[in-house]
Design an enzyme around this catalytic site. Sequence first.
Site, short mmCIF file in Angstrom:
data_model
loop_
_atom_site.label_atom_id
_atom_site.label_comp_id
_atom_site.label_asym_id
_atom_site.label_seq_id
_atom_site.Cartn_x
_atom_site.Cartn_y
_atom_site.Cartn_z
N SER A 169 0.76 -1.24 -0.15
CA SER A 169 0.00 0.09 -0.17
C SER A 169 0.67 1.03 0.04
O SER A 169 0.76 2.49 -0.36
CB SER A 169 -1.27 0.32 1.13
OG SER A 169 -0.88 -0.67 2.16
N HIS A 171 -3.16 -3.20 -6.31
CA HIS A 171 -3.58 -3.68 -4.42
C HIS A 171 -4.84 -3.00 -4.29
O HIS A 171 -6.11 -2.47 -4.93
CB HIS A 171 -3.53 -2.00 -4.35
CG HIS A 171 -3.51 -1.14 -2.86
ND1 HIS A 171 -4.00 0.13 -2.93
CD2 HIS A 171 -3.76 -1.60 -1.90
CE1 HIS A 171 -3.69 0.27 -1.25
NE2 HIS A 171 -3.86 -0.53 -1.12
N GLU A 228 -7.31 -1.45 -7.04
CA GLU A 228 -5.81 -0.65 -7.54
C GLU A 228 -4.77 -0.89 -8.10
O GLU A 228 -4.37 -1.83 -7.45
CB GLU A 228 -5.53 0.77 -6.64
CG GLU A 228 -5.65 2.40 -6.87
CD GLU A 228 -4.96 2.91 -5.48
OE1 GLU A 228 -5.66 3.89 -5.92
OE2 GLU A 228 -4.92 2.12 -4.28
#
Length: 728
Positions: free
Chosen positions: A439, A460, A472
Amino acid sequence: MTDFHYAADSDGIATITWDVPGRSMNVMSPEGLAELEAAFDRALGDPGVRGIVLTSGKADFAGGMDLKVLAGMKAGGPGAIFAGVMAIHRLLRKIERSGMDPKTQRGGKPVAAALPGTALGIGLELPLACHRTFAADREEARIGLPEIRVGLFPGAGGTTRLVRRLGAMAAAPFLLEGQTPAPKAAKAAGLIDEAVPEGELLDRARAWVLAATEADLVKPWDRPGYRMPGGTPYHPAGFMTFVGASAMVMGRTFGVYPAARALLSAVYEGALVDFDTALRIEARHFTAVLTDPTAEAMIRTLFLDKEALEKGARRPAGVPDQRVRRLGVIGAGMMGAGIAQVAAAAGIEVVLIDTTPEAAAAGLARIAAELDKALRRGRLTADRKDATLARIVPSADHAALAGADLIVEAVFEDPAVKAEVTRRAEAAAPEAVYATNTSTLPIAELARASIRPADFLGIHFFSPVDRMLLVEIIRGPATGDRAVAKALDFVRQLRKTPIVVRDARFFYANRCIIPYVNEGIRMVAEGVVPALVENAARMAGMPVGPLQLVDETSIDLGVRIATATKAALGADYPDDAVDAVLFRMAEEGRLGRKARAGFYAYDETGTRLGLWPGLAERFPRAATQPGVAEVQDRLLMVQALEAVRALEAGVLADVREGNVGAVLGWGFAPWSGGPFAWLDRIGAARAVAMARDLAARHGARFAPPAMLVAMAGSGGRFQALDGTPATI
Ligand code: NAD
């Protein structure tokens, strides 16, 4: 006819089959409505027809109304919307009354709806107007009225009929939350009449039609002396339901969703009058909602744009199907277990790796526990649970990754650990695309450990993985098209929504959410009453206030991110005031919910009790407090400006991803349709003026980015207004 087909047989049953050409799912259009009416007129007018079965030629019944129709109605203004909705009411009422004599209520023809699968929106409103509804008992089918989720409410009689059928209380989960149960649960709740084995659907519907009596055709609300289940607003029992529902909706939404309020009004006012007047009332409130910009913004972001992204709007052209067959997940902790679980549930074979056989087995046990929870709540069958678990093989041996075509790494957030894992995994599975779930670490840096950087990227996931819809996908500087296509095809298999972003600090979602949390903490440092911060955030439509959010994600994580950011930015670091609060909380051991102590106080089970009273002593209350609007402007603007900076910097390539990512990823005021839709609604010129005003009083973080300033000058928007067709 094209959308509806008509066939009458020797038993005197007319079968009307909905089968829109060229689409996998039926959707209703103006032409479809006209054809449906013509088919019914034919059946009602034919003395050889005793009854009617309405069904579908596809695997499902219908997905809803074609949004083009709504856009077309809207273009004509409120008068045209109201007239269009009333025309639908007249047609459905004609089906419901099916030629019976209005006085004697005799002489009607029975109409059964036979739903082979999913029936949503008008796809359920139409069956609700029929006399009996049969659905094939397929676990994957969904029955319901999900309009509220895109800022509308059921406006083709669904609101009025469901409330009269079930009562306001029992209808609430379907109208107010848009719940869409599978057929068996839909039957138990009373949305449909029968859930039958798939192969018996048409026979059962036909048998009912042949056996139906005249009394079976008169709806309860058309009978003299009808009483609404649970009582009307001026009935002592009904009164409490209505007062309670109103309070509950306001408590949950703070009035920012016009559709929720309009729905309640339609239900309340409709309950006081006869059925046909109630339909007129429903149509008036529906018209008001459809002309409100909130419905438009929500439909666009949560439906049109979301669907476009899911269908591959950002998929690189010319790359063949990259569907994942065998997935390697490295790290069987919270995220890795979640990723393995959703992949296995989607039918993908999974190898789940951790450092020891015990750790890998613990990951599998964690998944089993999650699936058990779903089983207990009726969201999963035992067969499905077993099949999902059987697809996951836990192991401590990287060699088990052989044959994997995608690897997702979710080990500790430590570059050295991740580099070692990359090397070993790439050696074990030389064909695989390799993704990291980091992250905070730049993809470019992690890709240095890769011997195939073109096949290296970020995927992600958000926590909890099984519930969060957004993924993501992060393209590093060397990432190739195949890897991006692989990630997109994987996300599609999981039925989640992807955005593709460029590699920059915190990617997109965290980049915007961190300033939101920081702004809330900064206000605490300034002496703004914490309850004002939290409530203003909720009243702006954020699902969770900034202080609650940092408690959930943990204050020590906040400290780690702040420390790393400060080290990277040096003298430019803008958040010392935030850190003064954050670090002090951490020093006192108030690490958030997991420590049962943070900005909030918790009981020993982790249930939030309220804001921690100790805050007032540590961060004394300022003599003057800002207004609610000022706090809201700060909290929304700080996120929206960061989203614009992400677009300006090329982290985002597409405004649609910016809006969809914000609403699904961190719950940015869903009523607004996302940060760019919010700015478009305000108008760039006013947004710039607001930002400059905030910058003058609160600091340079509010200075409007050049892109927004240019837009204010040119009168431009982030997203043009157009009426792309789709369905709800
Ligand atoms: P976690 O601590 O729950 O799990 C990490 C797992 O990796 C542990 O089971 C550990 O034993 C295992 N592991 C460590 N070194 C390993 C190695 N060399 N080989 C195999 N397994 C190894 O952590 P988490 O919260 O699941 O986070 C994992 C990753 O996901 C991190 O990069 C994190 O930044 C990222 N992430 C976390 C969240 C979140 O909310 N927690 C959200 C998005 C992304």
